[in-house]
Each structure stands twice: as C-alpha cells, then as structure tokens.
Write an enzyme that holds these catalytic residues in place. Structure first.
Site, PDB file in Angstrom:
ATOM      1  N   THR A  81      -3.791  -8.776  14.207  1.00 18.41           N
ATOM      2  CA  THR A  81      -2.683  -8.160  13.478  1.00 18.41           C
ATOM      3  C   THR A  81      -2.981  -6.713  13.074  1.00 18.41           C
ATOM      4  O   THR A  81      -4.109  -6.346  12.765  1.00 18.41           O
ATOM      5  CB  THR A  81      -2.344  -8.974  12.221  1.00 18.41           C
ATOM      6  OG1 THR A  81      -3.555  -9.248  11.499  1.00 18.41           O
ATOM      7  CG2 THR A  81      -1.680 -10.282  12.598  1.00 18.41           C
TER       8      THR A  81
ATOM      9  N   LYS B 286     -14.818  -2.743   9.341  1.00 16.96           N
ATOM     10  CA  LYS B 286     -15.525  -3.725   8.534  1.00 16.96           C
ATOM     11  C   LYS B 286     -16.910  -4.045   9.084  1.00 16.96           C
ATOM     12  O   LYS B 286     -17.785  -4.493   8.343  1.00 16.96           O
ATOM     13  CB  LYS B 286     -14.696  -5.009   8.431  1.00 16.96           C
ATOM     14  CG  LYS B 286     -13.454  -4.845   7.560  1.00 16.96           C
ATOM     15  CD  LYS B 286     -12.550  -6.074   7.597  1.00 16.96           C
ATOM     16  CE  LYS B 286     -13.131  -7.226   6.835  1.00 16.96           C
ATOM     17  NZ  LYS B 286     -12.172  -8.365   6.749  1.00 16.96           N
TER      18      LYS B 286
ATOM     19  N   ARG C  49       0.794  -1.237   0.000  1.00 14.51           N
ATOM     20  CA  ARG C  49       0.000   0.000   0.000  1.00 14.51           C
ATOM     21  C   ARG C  49       0.823   1.282   0.000  1.00 14.51           C
ATOM     22  O   ARG C  49       0.258   2.368  -0.014  1.00 14.51           O
ATOM     23  CB  ARG C  49      -0.980  -0.009   1.182  1.00 14.51           C
ATOM     24  CG  ARG C  49      -1.985  -1.118   1.039  1.00 14.51           C
ATOM     25  CD  ARG C  49      -3.095  -1.120   2.063  1.00 14.51           C
ATOM     26  NE  ARG C  49      -3.760  -2.395   1.942  1.00 14.51           N
ATOM     27  CZ  ARG C  49      -3.439  -3.479   2.653  1.00 14.51           C
ATOM     28  NH1 ARG C  49      -2.523  -3.401   3.597  1.00 14.51           N
ATOM     29  NH2 ARG C  49      -4.045  -4.620   2.441  1.00 14.51           N
TER      30      ARG C  49
ATOM     31  N   MET D 204       2.891 -21.947  -6.898  1.00 15.71           N
ATOM     32  CA  MET D 204       2.451 -22.409  -5.593  1.00 15.71           C
ATOM     33  C   MET D 204       3.407 -23.432  -4.981  1.00 15.71           C
ATOM     34  O   MET D 204       4.138 -24.132  -5.680  1.00 15.71           O
ATOM     35  CB  MET D 204       1.053 -23.005  -5.702  1.00 15.71           C
ATOM     36  CG  MET D 204       0.928 -24.182  -6.640  1.00 15.71           C
ATOM     37  SD  MET D 204      -0.747 -24.832  -6.680  1.00 15.71           S
ATOM     38  CE  MET D 204      -0.748 -25.839  -5.219  1.00 15.71           C
TER      39      MET D 204
ATOM     40  N   CYS E 267      -6.978 -18.595  -3.016  1.00 18.55           N
ATOM     41  CA  CYS E 267      -6.362 -18.133  -4.256  1.00 18.55           C
ATOM     42  C   CYS E 267      -7.243 -18.381  -5.482  1.00 18.55           C
ATOM     43  O   CYS E 267      -7.269 -17.566  -6.400  1.00 18.55           O
ATOM     44  CB  CYS E 267      -5.015 -18.825  -4.468  1.00 18.55           C
ATOM     45  SG  CYS E 267      -3.706 -18.248  -3.369  1.00 18.55           S
TER      46      CYS E 267
ATOM     47  N   ASN F  48      -8.880  -9.482  13.320  1.00 18.51           N
ATOM     48  CA  ASN F  48      -9.729 -10.476  13.958  1.00 18.51           C
ATOM     49  C   ASN F  48      -8.947 -11.392  14.888  1.00 18.51           C
ATOM     50  O   ASN F  48      -7.730 -11.549  14.771  1.00 18.51           O
ATOM     51  CB  ASN F  48     -10.402 -11.335  12.891  1.00 18.51           C
ATOM     52  CG  ASN F  48      -9.373 -12.015  11.980  1.00 18.51           C
ATOM     53  OD1 ASN F  48      -8.927 -11.412  11.001  1.00 18.51           O
ATOM     54  ND2 ASN F  48      -8.985 -13.236  12.285  1.00 18.51           N
TER      55      ASN F  48
ATOM     56  N   ASP G 220     -14.524 -12.031  11.142  1.00 18.20           N
ATOM     57  CA  ASP G 220     -13.434 -11.352  10.432  1.00 18.20           C
ATOM     58  C   ASP G 220     -13.731  -9.863  10.256  1.00 18.20           C
ATOM     59  O   ASP G 220     -13.473  -9.283   9.207  1.00 18.20           O
ATOM     60  CB  ASP G 220     -13.174 -12.013   9.070  1.00 18.20           C
ATOM     61  CG  ASP G 220     -11.937 -11.457   8.383  1.00 18.20           C
ATOM     62  OD1 ASP G 220     -10.987 -11.060   9.081  1.00 18.20           O
ATOM     63  OD2 ASP G 220     -11.913 -11.408   7.136  1.00 18.20           O
TER      64      ASP G 220
ATOM     65  N   CYS H 203      -7.541 -24.174  -0.988  1.00 18.37           N
ATOM     66  CA  CYS H 203      -7.461 -23.633  -2.343  1.00 18.37           C
ATOM     67  C   CYS H 203      -8.288 -22.372  -2.568  1.00 18.37           C
ATOM     68  O   CYS H 203      -7.968 -21.566  -3.450  1.00 18.37           O
ATOM     69  CB  CYS H 203      -7.893 -24.688  -3.363  1.00 18.37           C
ATOM     70  SG  CYS H 203      -7.120 -26.301  -3.155  1.00 18.37           S
TER      71      CYS H 203
END
Length: 705
Positions: free
Chosen positions: A256, A347, A138, A673, A629, A276, A320, A626
């Site tokens: 975090t 959020k 950012r 990956m 992504c 969260n 979250d 999975c």
C-alpha cells in the site's frame, strides 16, 4: 489457453478503456497554481513537504540560531479529537489549514489563531477496527481555490478554501472493510494523487490520480499483481507476477501507498513508496520471491500513471519494512558530478541515494543498527539477507532490528541545502518475529501469519529492563554524500516527531517526552525548548506574515508506538494526549494552561480462576485481535483502555456483550469497538478474559499499581 484468452481480453479491454478514460481538465489558472507549488511565494507553505521536492526546508531566517532563544507561544488552538496528531499544517494567503484525527479539517487565521471554518467528514468511529495505527491524518493539499482532504474511511474530498463548502467527494478505496487513508494528498499538474493503507488486512496497494475539478479518476497504478486468471493491467504487473508465489491475491498482496508521494517537476515523474507484502510471514500464504512492487520506490509518469522504474529496498519483506517514509529530491554532487537524486530513509535502516530520473542505485549506508542483513551489494543495492532473519524457515524467534516501527517511519525528515545534511527522526527499537503454525486468514483483524503471543513481553523484570534499555531514539544529521552521521542528539525513547530545517541554521523537532526544541543545523547544539505537555510526533512548518516568521506544530501523542508496544510505549515517560495546534514567534509570551493530573484505574483484578491452557489460548486470541489497539501483553499505551484495569474483567457477561455482541459499537448504541463474533466464539472470549486476569495479577505481583 484460457489464461492466454483472459490476458488478451484484459489487454483489449484496457485499450478500449483508454479511449474513454477521463482526462485531466487542465491546470489551475487561479489560486494556487503549479508554478506556485514548485516555487512557493515567500513565507507560504503550500504542500505537505512545503514544495513537491519534499525537502521541508524553509528559506525564512528571521528566526535564526542567534535569536531563537526569544521564541515564544503566539497562539494555540485546542483540538477536540484526543487521538494521535500527525498533520503538517499548510499556509496560503494568511490562512492555516490543518487536519486533526478523524480527518477533521480546520482553517485558522494564521496571524491571530481565529477559527475561520471547520469541516467534519463524519468518519464512522468503527473505521478504527481496520486502521493499523490510530485514527490519524497527515494533512491536506492546496490547488486552485480548493483544499483536498483524504478521509480515514477512504474518501477524497474537495472543499472551497474560502469557506469549506463541499465541491465534490470520491470514494477512492475498493472497499471499506480492508482499506483506510491516513496520508496527505499531493498535486501533479492538475491531478490529485492519493494512495491508501491496509497492508495488514486484505488490501491491494495502489496510487490513484483524480481530476482536481471534477473528482473523476484519471489513472490508477496497482503496486502488486492481481489474480493471474484475470490477467494483469499492465506489462509492469506481468513482470511483477513472476516474483510472487502462492495465492497472494486472495489476501490482496499489500504494497500500500499510505504516505510517501513526491512529484518531480524536472522529470515529470511521480515517485512513491510502497508498503510490506501481506501477510508478513511468507510461508503463511505460500509466498516466495521478491514480491514486487512491495517495499519499493516506484516511479510513474505523472500524466498517465505509466510505469518507468522501480528500486526494491527490501526484497521478500517479512519484517514490515515499508518504504513509505517520504522521498526527498535534491541536486547534490556525487563523484564530482551534480546529480538529481532521490533521498530515502525507509524503515529497514538503510539510507538510499537513487538517480531520480532512472532509479539507478548510487549508494546506501546504514543509519541505524540493523541485523536483518549482512550488508548491501555496492553495485546493485540489493541486501544480503541474514539467514536467521528468515524466521519462517528457521522456525525460531528472530529479534529483528529495526522493528516494525522502523529505523525511520512516516515522521518526515528534512534536508537543508545550506548544510547538505538530512535530519532524520531515527528509532532504535527491535521487534520479535515468530512464524505461526497452521495460520489461517480471518474476516477481521490483522493478517500477519505471526505467533505474537509466544513472543509477547513476559512479566520478567530482567527481560523488561533489558528491552527498555535497548529502546531509544535520536535526531540524526546524515550526510548523503558520505553516508555517515554528521551529528546525533539522543532521545529518551523512539517515535519522536518529524523535522523542519530552515535557512536560519535551525532544525526544529518535537519529541515523545513532551518537548518542542530547536537545534543548530550545522552542529546539533540545542538552542531552545518549549514544554508542550504531550508527545509530539507530527512535523513542524514555518510561514511568514507582515515580516514576522512563525513556526507551527500540531501536538498530541498517539499512533503506532502508543498502540502496539506495551510497556515500551512509556519509554519516554508517562506520555499523554493533549491535542493542540501551537504557533510560535519571536517575543511572544503565551502560556499553556496547567495540564490536568494524570489518573488511571487501579490495577485491582479478580483472582485468576481459569486454567493455564485456557489462558494460553486466550493469549493467542488477544495477540491476534486485540494487541493492535490495547498493547503488547495487554499493557496499553494510553490512548486506548488498559484491559488489565477494566471492571469488565470480573463480569464475563459484560465481556461477551462487548466483544461478541458489539455493545460498544455504533450499531449497539456506542461509539467504540465493533463485534468480533465473526472471529471469536464465546469460549474464545472467555479465554481472553482469563488471560487478561492472569496478566493483571502477574503485573500486580511485580508491584504495579
């Protein structure tokens, strides 16, 4: 007795450590100084939110509501990183500094667009496996004669502003398996401030401060308590420990500080937002209680990191609902009295006004549809949680509003002192939550405690159509005094760009549908628009050189919404990634080259030969390892491969080589990956393949090509 001894030892160690803890080497006396950061020179944009207050308000008005229609493209720069672009450029002394995906930093001549220098920290590409939401960055911080860059793999780097030469590099994160950094550093009196991401993995949140000259850590404030047997680092964490249960420290705890950091020069405090608690599902780790200091705004002393106050916006978070959206400082009149306040739209869908010095709750209002509460206590600001929202207790799915993208995520809002309004990029999007039964943590991947397979988007046209219709977005002008909307501009879908307010009575915003537009700040009327050919999620900024005002924005679709949301990723259209830095000024006539037509592999899967039980097992593995992504229900957003269309579906050996053996990992000679053999057995991978074949055939039957 042993626990008491451990606590005493920790506190004694802290006292001894304090005597030898590095102290800041003093403020910068040349280049960008503290006084310049607080009051930037006319035309310069020196920090992520322009100044430490994070208002994102430009005093420039050469471009205004009367002439913005004459705005044109002055110059553009192509980015070589085709991932999500989220940075806000900074401008000082004629140089524009911007980061792209993979934490690459570029310095341009702000007037001509000439590239002066570039710095690539060479982030390992397999870092993406622990990056929640794309390989994004950012932005940077400017201080003295240095520019400070935080990298996806957890480093903080100081470079010379003049030529990009490396001054120092420090590893910020405790390990490079559970943590990443995507946020921009901030500056507070000679200290470089940075946190990390990782609350979906096994991270323990923190905010850390580093000496701007040496790169030595001066202090670190942890946002959640550690292992009680080891004692806690401060009295604040001693208090927080009482709000947790289970063995939270084994999974890190979360909390975090992955984006919002605001330095308040008036009070000497640093205000920051936390993420969260981990895992999302409290029952998965025996978590109970408020889980401080997660999903909160926290204030510490800038020079020491000492706790001063906190306000928890989402107690016992299980949805979250990070509080990492940027925190804006302003002086506004409340109840006939001028108050120095913190404005926050996290959020969870509520807009909060807090006293910036004390954390006193002043007001809150729902700026977006929400169903996780039945209201907010008018005195304390504490939410009254809807019993149905505690999905781990009901055992039933809960369609939460807002969803994990948040009513407002990281995309910056702006505040105009001229109008008194806050301009919020709002999302209207739900998310299904269902507690997993018998969930166990794993060595790799998300640690959520959810049964995401059971609530994945079904191949039912009516369900998909209903979800698509209910998923939208808006540019919302919010009055913090009245806690009401002044005006709103609808968008086709969610996850649109951050905003910029200017003294020219303008609000600028890019959107997910591929436009960059200007609106009248007082009434919301669209005054100008430019097709940028890609989704724009970053926030614009403005600067001036030789009397000419410029507006700059980094464009390039990606991030959370593209990677997670499956069919809903395309709500704003067939969004693609074309990563560019675009700079506009009055009277310019620049044009973008025509985009290459979109192409995709045909949906032509092999026949499904597995069993329903095998596909169901594969659905669970896919959802856990999975989805982050490759998209919900195996429908990719665009950045990452759509596995329903992969040629690998017909070749089980190749599938095993990639997923189990890591054939596409850097160690395997590729650039993709990593191996998932620590979590998935060959039979599990075959089950995933059969699930993907089943999904591809389902969607082909619905007419998808």
């Amino acid at each position: 007795m042993m626990r008491l001894f451990a606590r005493t030892a920790v506190m004694l160690g802290a006292v001894l450590l304090a005597s030898c803890t590095p102290r800041a080497s003093g403020p910068a006396t040349e280049g960008v100084t503290d006084a310049m950061l607080v009051n930037p020179p006319e035309g310069e944009w020196l920090s992520y939110g322009r100044d430490p207050s994070e208002q994102r308000f430009s005093r420039l008005k050469v471009i205004n509501d009367g002439n913005v229609g004459q705005l044109g493209l002055a110059w553009a720069a192509e980015m070589e990183t085709a991932r999500g672009q989220e940075a806000t450029p900074l401008m000082h002394d004629g140089t524009l500094y911007v980061t792209t995906a993979w934490s690459i930093l570029k310095a341009y001549d702000a007037k001509t667009g000439r590239l002066k220098w570039s710095y690539d920290p060479k982030v390992p590409r397999d870092t993406l496996v622990r990056a929640c939401c794309d390989a994004v960055n950012r932005g940077v911080a400017l201080y003295g004669t240095s520019v400070y860059l935080a990298t996806l793999d957890g480093r903080l780097i100081s470079l010379k502003q003049s030529n990009g030469a490396l001054m120092w590099s420090a590893l910020v994160v405790p390990n490079q398996q559970d943590y990443t950094i995507t946020g921009a550093p901030r500056i507070a009196n000679g200290l470089v401030l940075i946190g990390s991401g990782g609350a979906e993995y096994k991270a323990r949140g923190f905010l850390a401060a580093y000496d701007h000259r040496t790169g030595e850590q001066v202090w670190r404030f942890h946002t959640v308590p550690g292992n009680p047997a080891d004692g806690q680092e401060s009295a604040a964490l001693e208090k927080a420990e009482k709000t947790w249960a289970g063995k939270w420290w084994e999974l890190g705890g979360g909390g975090t500080v992955w984006d919002s950091i605001t330095y308040d020069a008036k009070t000497g405090l640093v205000l920051f937002g936390t993420g969260n608690a981990e895992p999302w599902n409290p029952a998965a780790a025996g978590r109970q209680g408020d889980s401080l200091y997660t999903s909160s705004v926290v204030a510490v002393r800038a020079d020491t990191g000492e706790y001063v106050w906190h306000f928890q916006e989402t107690p016992e978070d299980r949805w979250d609902y990070d509080s990492n959206a940027q925190i804006t400082l302003a002086d506004i009149e409340i109840g006939g009295k001028l108050r120095h306040v913190a404005l926050h739209a996290p959020k969870n869908g509520y807009f909060y006004v807090l006293d910036a010095a004390t954390g006193e709750f002043l007001s809150a209002g729902a700026f977006s549809p929400q169903n996780w509460t039945t209201g907010i206590d008018a005195k304390t600001g504490r939410p009254v949680i809807n019993p149905e929202a505690r999905y781990e207790k009901t055992g039933k799915p809960f369609i939460g509003m807002p969803g994990v993208a948040g009513a407002h995520s990281w995309q910056p809002m702006s505040y105009s002192p001229a109008t008194g309004l806050v301009y919020i990029p709002a999302n209207i999007a739900a998310f299904p939550y269902l507690a997993a039964q018998g969930w166990k943590p794993s060595e790799i991947g998300f640690q959520l405690g959810l049964d995401s397979a059971a609530v994945a988007m079904p191949a039912v046209p009516q369900v998909r159509a209903g979800a698509m219709a209910a998923t939208t977005g808006a540019l919302l002008a919010w009055d913090p005094k009245t806690q009401k909307a002044a005006w709103s501009v609808p968008h086709a879908g969610p996850f649109n760009g951050g905003t910029l307010a200017t003294a020219g009575n303008l609000v600028f915003q890019g959107d997910a549908a591929g436009s960059f537009s200007a609106y009248a700040a007082d009434k919301g009327r669209k005054l100008w628009s430019f097709p940028v050919q890609t989704g724009a999620i970053a926030a614009p900024m403005s600067y001036a050189i030789d009397g000419e005002q410029y507006v700059a924005i980094l464009v390039g679709w990606g991030g959370l919404w593209d990677q997670f949301s499956g069919v809903l990723a395309h709500k704003s259209g067939a969004t693609r990634n074309i990563s560019r830095l675009l700079v506009f000024k009055l009277g310019a006539k620049g044009q973008l080259p025509a985009p290459v037509p979109l192409s995709k592999l045909p949906l032509d899967p092999p026949a499904f030969t597995g069993t329903k039980e095998q596909a169901a097992l594969g659905a669970g593995f896919y959802a856990r390892y999975c989805t982050a992504c490759h998209g919900d229900a195996a429908v990719a957003g665009g950045l990452n491969p759509d596995l329903r269309r992969s040629a690998v579906l017909g070749n089980p050996k190749t599938m095993q080589a990639i997923v189990h053996d890591g054939a596409l990992s850097p160690k395997g000679g590729g650039n993709g990956m990593v191996s998932f053999k620590s979590a998935l057995k060959p039979a599990d991978i075959e089950a995933i393949r059969q699930y993907l074949i089943l999904r591809a055939n389902e969607d082909k039957a619905l007419g998808e090509k």
